[in-house]
Scaffold this active site. Structure first.
Site, PDB file in Angstrom:
ATOM      1  N   GLU A 174       0.835  -1.201   0.000  1.00 23.53           N
ATOM      2  CA  GLU A 174       0.000   0.000   0.000  1.00 23.53           C
ATOM      3  C   GLU A 174       0.869   1.250   0.000  1.00 23.53           C
ATOM      4  OE1 GLU A 174      -2.484   0.840   3.409  1.00 23.53           O
ATOM      5  OE2 GLU A 174      -3.973   1.802   2.145  1.00 23.53           O
TER       6      GLU A 174
ATOM      7  N   GLY B  23       3.196   1.486  11.173  1.00 21.21           N
ATOM      8  CA  GLY B  23       2.931   0.694  12.374  1.00 21.21           C
ATOM      9  C   GLY B  23       2.538  -0.732  12.034  1.00 21.21           C
ATOM     10  N   ALA B  24       1.669  -0.856  11.031  1.00 23.24           N
ATOM     11  CA  ALA B  24       1.172  -2.164  10.629  1.00 23.24           C
ATOM     12  C   ALA B  24       0.475  -2.026   9.285  1.00 23.24           C
ATOM     13  CB  ALA B  24       0.193  -2.701  11.668  1.00 23.24           C
ATOM     14  N   MET B  25       0.200  -3.165   8.636  1.00 23.01           N
ATOM     15  CA  MET B  25      -0.471  -3.133   7.338  1.00 23.01           C
ATOM     16  C   MET B  25      -1.512  -4.236   7.282  1.00 23.01           C
ATOM     17  SD  MET B  25      -0.911  -1.885   4.361  1.00 23.01           S
ATOM     18  CE  MET B  25      -2.189  -2.594   3.320  1.00 23.01           C
ATOM     19  N   GLU B  26      -2.711  -3.848   6.850  1.00 22.14           N
ATOM     20  CA  GLU B  26      -3.875  -4.720   7.001  1.00 22.14           C
ATOM     21  C   GLU B  26      -4.049  -5.778   5.925  1.00 22.14           C
ATOM     22  OE1 GLU B  26      -3.960  -1.411   6.308  1.00 22.14           O
ATOM     23  OE2 GLU B  26      -5.474  -0.923   4.805  1.00 22.14           O
ATOM     24  N   ASN B  27      -2.993  -6.205   5.232  1.00 22.94           N
ATOM     25  CA  ASN B  27      -3.123  -7.232   4.191  1.00 22.94           C
ATOM     26  C   ASN B  27      -4.150  -8.278   4.625  1.00 22.94           C
ATOM     27  OD1 ASN B  27      -0.613  -6.081   3.094  1.00 22.94           O
ATOM     28  ND2 ASN B  27       0.278  -7.103   4.871  1.00 22.94           N
TER      29      ASN B  27
ATOM     30  N   HIS C 211      -7.170  -1.730  14.994  1.00 24.34           N
ATOM     31  CA  HIS C 211      -7.168  -0.912  13.767  1.00 24.34           C
ATOM     32  C   HIS C 211      -7.086  -1.806  12.533  1.00 24.34           C
ATOM     33  CE1 HIS C 211      -5.992   2.782  11.426  1.00 24.34           C
ATOM     34  NE2 HIS C 211      -5.431   1.861  10.660  1.00 24.34           N
ATOM     35  N   GLU C 212      -6.127  -2.708  12.527  1.00 24.87           N
ATOM     36  CA  GLU C 212      -5.934  -3.558  11.346  1.00 24.87           C
ATOM     37  C   GLU C 212      -7.100  -4.525  11.164  1.00 24.87           C
ATOM     38  OE1 GLU C 212      -3.691  -2.450   9.486  1.00 24.87           O
ATOM     39  OE2 GLU C 212      -2.780  -1.198  11.033  1.00 24.87           O
TER      40      GLU C 212
ATOM     41  N   HIS D 242      -9.927  -2.807   9.475  1.00 23.82           N
ATOM     42  CA  HIS D 242      -9.681  -2.713   8.027  1.00 23.82           C
ATOM     43  C   HIS D 242     -10.133  -3.970   7.277  1.00 23.82           C
ATOM     44  CE1 HIS D 242      -7.647   1.000   7.316  1.00 23.82           C
ATOM     45  NE2 HIS D 242      -6.576   0.736   8.049  1.00 23.82           N
TER      46      HIS D 242
HETATM   47 ZN   LIG Z   1      -4.986   1.888   8.621  1.00 26.69          ZN
END
Ligand SMILES: [Zn+2]
Length: 1028
Positions: free
Chosen positions: A287, A425-429, A461-462, A465
């Site tokens: 992303e 911080g993180a990625m919602e794959n 949060h993730e 998503h």
């Molecule tokens: Zn996000």
């Protein structure tokens, strides 16, 4: 020992032959499996209001659709006259003749492109908000793109044509973690909507070795031309025969690439195992626009397709993908000993930016949700004991969201992976969420309450998503807030459900509303819905406005819709648009439907998303009537100048539909609601009411200015019995008073008088709000006469509460957060008792390794470093380099920057240039803490200037990091000389996606200068009276 990957795989044929050799990598299956928009809508809205009067709402608005345009590229109609690699068979004369025709044609095309204006301003360009003046984009229209071979690239649009839609990807990938070489192939099944000779897709830094196109029956079609244009990261493929409309085809591409060292695309990362050996892993971050750097694809969020994946790996590795493995083959016979291939289950329909895969040697913990979804947390083996909290939190919150949205999580598994090198911080794959280590790992003995809560929030949060972003995706990046605003709001609901005692919605205003109000008060802010085109512009909107303002206006919406309507609306929205895409208008229409059209949600919310900024609500009293007015709130130095307040032009003229809430001195339990329908309102007030408190719980996205008499009454109430207001309302009064003073609308004596009540305050959220303002006052005043007196005043206010929080471990979650906040501030403003105790704790810890309460580590480390010397600093630096607790590492990184010795600070800054010492992802932490240190402020700025190009190369294309560096380093500068320095240094420099951050920083410095000159005398006088 560096792990090896086998090198014996035969090279893919680089020849221009049309036939692709399918073995051994080949798993190509031979099966098959633009518009004009102009709408006008008239809304006649009736808006409900309770209790009090409100002006009737009759308001017209219309949506302007995208501009109509052609989807033909400039060269679409001509026959292909030459092929790549000289394959075209023609005689010399014929070739000359052809060359002449081609030249004439190219010239004509160039002239057409240059002079016919926006012929390729196609409907696929992102819909522009009506108030967006898009000069930059128009200027680029005359530009003629050149392919890598020098030819004109026939598609002159950063957006892909909409008449080709991918339906399925079949990807095979073989990364070599030693040589960093990657071999891959992809077959893309696609559908064409109209007859066409060409398709366009994305590719970035990939070497394409083979290509082939087949029709539905598997017949091979002849490619006459393939061009690559690096500027738009696009591939153009032209065919001899036309693709027929409503037919399906398959494009197959073989490619090679390298695992990157920047944290995007398909990249290499590493960690140190228990034996001190470096272990490598390959992971992805796509992303917003990096999937194209891992495999050729239609890399826009609206091109959803199904993905099948196969990954070659060593026996001692595992491979992870969005979906579970369904088959593992030993391919040693073809590929060399020890090599396996994992085949994964096909995904649901999803956007390219959500695809993820990892090859690593991690271990994992697993459990199942009640519905049987398998949840696993993958980490390097030294960290696995810190993974339990993430596992339990994920399982619980996944179940909660399924219940809250009324829509089941659609994949069979949810993996979470800790990635040592990670940009965000993180990625919602979807089904394979990746995290920075500090965002997922929790050690009950070592991790502070603050870090503990952060892990829970990022996890929620993730997970949010997985519905908002993954199941329903924004049509284009201009509506990024639909992803990030929702996730930033829902993360608090998710954690609130799991830990009600954490009072997350009280903390919400502190973490989301207040920072968003602060940024959105700058004239260099932007509307939530903003037109974006190229990757740099897309990167730039991953900011506080999309995340926190998005979340804050959803919180406001939830208050006036009520919980049940909100939930019904979300359920309706998810069901209507699942596996598809939506835009902001679609969302509001769903909510209107769920209020039975009793509220024109779209009409109301457009004023919040389509224009930047927010209203200042001014409340004045005339006898028994209250007059409430609204105007745009700006922190600008020229805030009284109305022409600045109405710039850039907004079609709503900077008026809003404001859900004004308040209660009065007569009855603090009854909340009144009044709608301000882009207008002012008046209402009657009982004569014996002495004050009203508006914006209950700071749940609205606006500021409130009272008349002076009312401010005085509110200050008196706070000082006599502050519990008349709940903690959120107290925090709101502090935040408004300090900010209105910053804007020059309130004399400094009001926030100062108000702050006197803090000696009795014992709640976290009001204190954290106050400390935020105190610290920025102290930085701005650091070169003025009032500085030392102000520190003394802070010490006076902090003394009783520092005693109250104490050094134990008792109290609620919020008490623990407050303990860290209060004592850390006490260290920075040199409160004697706290400093003495902290220094003792530091010595005991350093000399006899005595453990420290995790919530006090920040306090103790800061004191040890700030009041210590080389020995203390070196001890912490060594520990930073050896600890296996990521949260500990982050704490030490922050503490090391509060040193008082400039030599140590300078040395520390230099360490950030070595990625083996300080990870690029952490450089901002170091620069921010050094810049916030009065001893380090100028050093940090000098460092940024001196090493700007070096840092740029450290971050590669992740230039959004550069923007946050500029903000962090310059936020505290407050003299005209500083302004001159910063503006001169960056003058004329192309800072890419950091441009808006730079503009905001310059505006902030100007504001600081102005505020100091306007207020320092008043503050000094006031402090002289109070601090004896
Ligand atoms: Zn996000």
């Amino acid at each position: 020992m560096i792990e090896r990957s086998d090198n014996t795989m035969p090279q893919g044929s680089p020849s221009p032959a049309d036939v692709i050799r399918l073995e051994p990598m080949g798993r190509f299956k031979q099966t098959q499996n633009g518009n004009v928009r102009l709408q006008g809508t008239n809304h006649t809205a009736q808006i409900n209001h309770s209790i009090c009067q409100s002006s009737p709402l009759i308001h017209n608005t219309c949506d302007t659709g995208g501009v109509a345009g052609t989807e033909s590229p400039a060269g679409a109609t001509k026959k292909s006259l030459y092929e790549n690699n000289g394959v075209a068979a023609c005689s010399h004369n014929r070739a000359l003749c052809i060359a002449t025709v081609v030249f004439a044609l190219l010239f004509t095309i160039a002239v057409i492109i240059a002079f016919t204006g926006p012929q390729s301003d196609c409907t696929c360009a992102g819909e522009k908000p009506p108030n967006f003046v898009d000069e930059h984009w128009n200027v680029t229209k005359a530009f003629i793109p050149r392919a890598t071979n020098g030819q004109i690239f026939p598609w002159n649009n950063i957006r892909l044509p909409t008449f080709v839609r991918p339906t399925r990807y079949n990807i095979t990938i073989h990364p070599n973690l030693t040589t960093l070489e990657v071999k891959g192939q992809v077959s893309i099944e696609f559908h064409v909507e109209k007859d066409t000779h060409f398709i366009v897709l994305h590719s970035k830094n990939l070497s394409i070795t083979d290509k082939m196109v087949q029709d539905r029956k598997g017949h091979h079609m002849r490619i006459t031309k393939m061009l690559e244009y690096t500027g738009a990261q696009q591939l153009y493929i032209e065919m001899k025969e036309k693709f027929r409309k409503k037919h399906n085809y398959t494009l197959m591409i073989r490619f090679t690439s390298k695992l990157g060292r920047e944290f995007e695309g398909f990249y290499i990362s590493s960690y140190i195992n228990r034996d001190g050996e470096k272990r490598y892993l390959a992971t992805t971050h796509f992303e917003p626009t990096y999937a194209r750097a891992a495999f050729p694809c239609f890399d826009e969020p609206n091109f959803k397709a199904k993905f099948k994946m196969s990954i070659f790996r060593d026996r001692f590795h595992i491979a992870l993908f969005n979906m579970p493995v369904i088959n593992t083959e030993d391919v040693g016979f073809y590929m060399g000993t020890g090599l396996l291939r994992d085949d994964f289950q096909e995904s649901v329909e999803m956007s390219t930016y959500l695809v993820a895969f990892i090859i690593c040697d991690y271990t994992h913990l697993s459990r199942q949700t009640q519905r049987g979804v398998s949840v696993s947390v993958y980490t390097p083996s030294p960290y696995i004991s810190q993974a339990s909290f993430a596992l339990n939190t994920t399982t619980h919150i996944l179940e909660y969201f399924e219940d809250f949205f009324g829509v089941s999580y659609p994949l069979p598994k949810q993996d979470l992976a800790a990635i040592p090198d990670f940009a965000t911080g993180a990625m919602e794959n979807w089904g394979l969420i990746t995290y920075r280590e500090t965002a997922i790992l929790y050690d009950p003995i070592e991790t502070s309450t603050t870090a503990h809560q952060y892990v829970a929030i990022v996890i929620a949060h993730e997970l949010a998503h997985q519905w908002f972003g993954n199941l329903v995706t924004m049509k284009w990046w201009n509506d990024l807030w639909l992803n990030e605003g929702f996730a930033s709001y829902l993360e608090y609901l998710g954690v609130d459900n799991l830990f009600p005692e954490w009072k997350m919605m009280e903390q919400f205003i502190l973490d989301k509303t207040q920072p968003a109000l602060a940024l959105d008060a700058l004239s260099s802010s932007h509307p939530i819905s903003v037109a974006v085109h190229d990757p740099a512009e897309i990167e730039a909107i991953f900011d506080t406005i999309s995340y926190s303002k998005g979340a804050a206006i959803l919180y406001m919406l939830s208050k006036f819709l009520q919980q049940e309507t909100l939930q019904n609306g979300l359920n309706d929205y998810l069901n209507t648009y699942k596996y598809s895409n939506a835009d902001t208008k679609d969302l509001w229409n769903v909510f209107s439907r769920n209020t039975n059209q009793s509220l024109e949600v779209k009409v109301i919310m457009d004023t919040w998303t389509q224009q930047m900024g927010f209203p200042l609500i001014t409340i004045t009293r005339e006898e028994n009537e209250v007059i409430v007015t609204q105007e745009r709130f700006l922190l600008t130095v020229e805030s009284m100048n109305s022409s600045i307040r109405s710039f850039p032009k907004s079609k709503y003229d900077y008026k809003w539909y404001v859900p004004l809430s308040y209660f009065t001195s007569n009855d603090t339990q009854t909340v009144y609601n009044v709608w301000m329908n882009m207008t002012d309102v008046r209402f009657e007030l009982d004569p014996n009411i002495t004050w009203i408190k508006a914006n209950v719980n700071q749940s609205g996205f606006y500021r409130v200015m009272y008349d002076e008499a009312m401010w005085r009454s509110l200050v008196n109430v706070l000082r006599n019995n502050h519990t008349v207001f709940n903690p959120a309302d107290r925090a709101n009064l502090i935040d408004d008073a300090f900010t209105l003073c910053r804007a020059g609308l309130l004399n400094a004596s009001i926030p100062l008088e108000l702050s006197l009540y803090l000696s009795k305050e014992r709640d976290y959220v009001p204190w954290a709000t106050a400390i935020e303002h105190f610290q920025s006052w102290s930085r701005r005043l650091s070169e003025s006469l009032a500085y030392k007196l102000f520190l003394k005043y802070m010490r006076k206010l902090l003394t009783p509460v520092a005693k109250y929080v104490g050094w134990g471990n008792q109290g609620s979650h919020l008490d623990k957060l407050m303990r860290t906040e209060i004592l850390s501030t006490a260290i920075l403003c040199e409160l004697n008792e706290t400093v003495t105790q902290a220094k003792q704790e530091f010595q005991k810890w350093m000399t006899s390794n005595e453990s420290i309460n995790p919530d006090l580590k920040e306090v103790v480390y800061s004191a040890g470093i700030k009041y210590g010397g080389m020995t203390e600093w070196q001890h912490c630096w060594n520990l930073y380099n050896s600890t296996t607790i990521p949260s500990e590492r982050k704490l030490l990184l922050k503490a090391l920057g509060v040193a008082s010795d400039p030599w140590l600070l300078q040395r520390y800054l230099l360490e950030t240039l070595d990625r083996n010492m300080v990870k690029p992802q952490d450089v901002k932490i170091v620069l921010a803490v050094v810049a916030a240190n009065p001893e380090g402020r100028l050093l940090a700025w000098r460092h940024l200037k001196a090493y700007w190009p070096t840092m740029h190369s450290l971050f590669g294309n992740a230039t959004f990091m550069m923007g946050s560096l500029i903000s962090a380093v310059t936020a505290h500068l407050s003299t005209p000389y500083d302004y001159y320095e910063v503006s001169t240094y960056f003058n004329g420099m192309n800072v890419g996606s950091a441009a808006r951050a730079l503009e905001q920083s310059l505006e902030t410095i100007k504001l600081n200068i102005n505020w100091v000159s306007q207020n320092e005398a008043d503050i000094y006088t006031w402090l002289r009276n109070y601090v004896k």
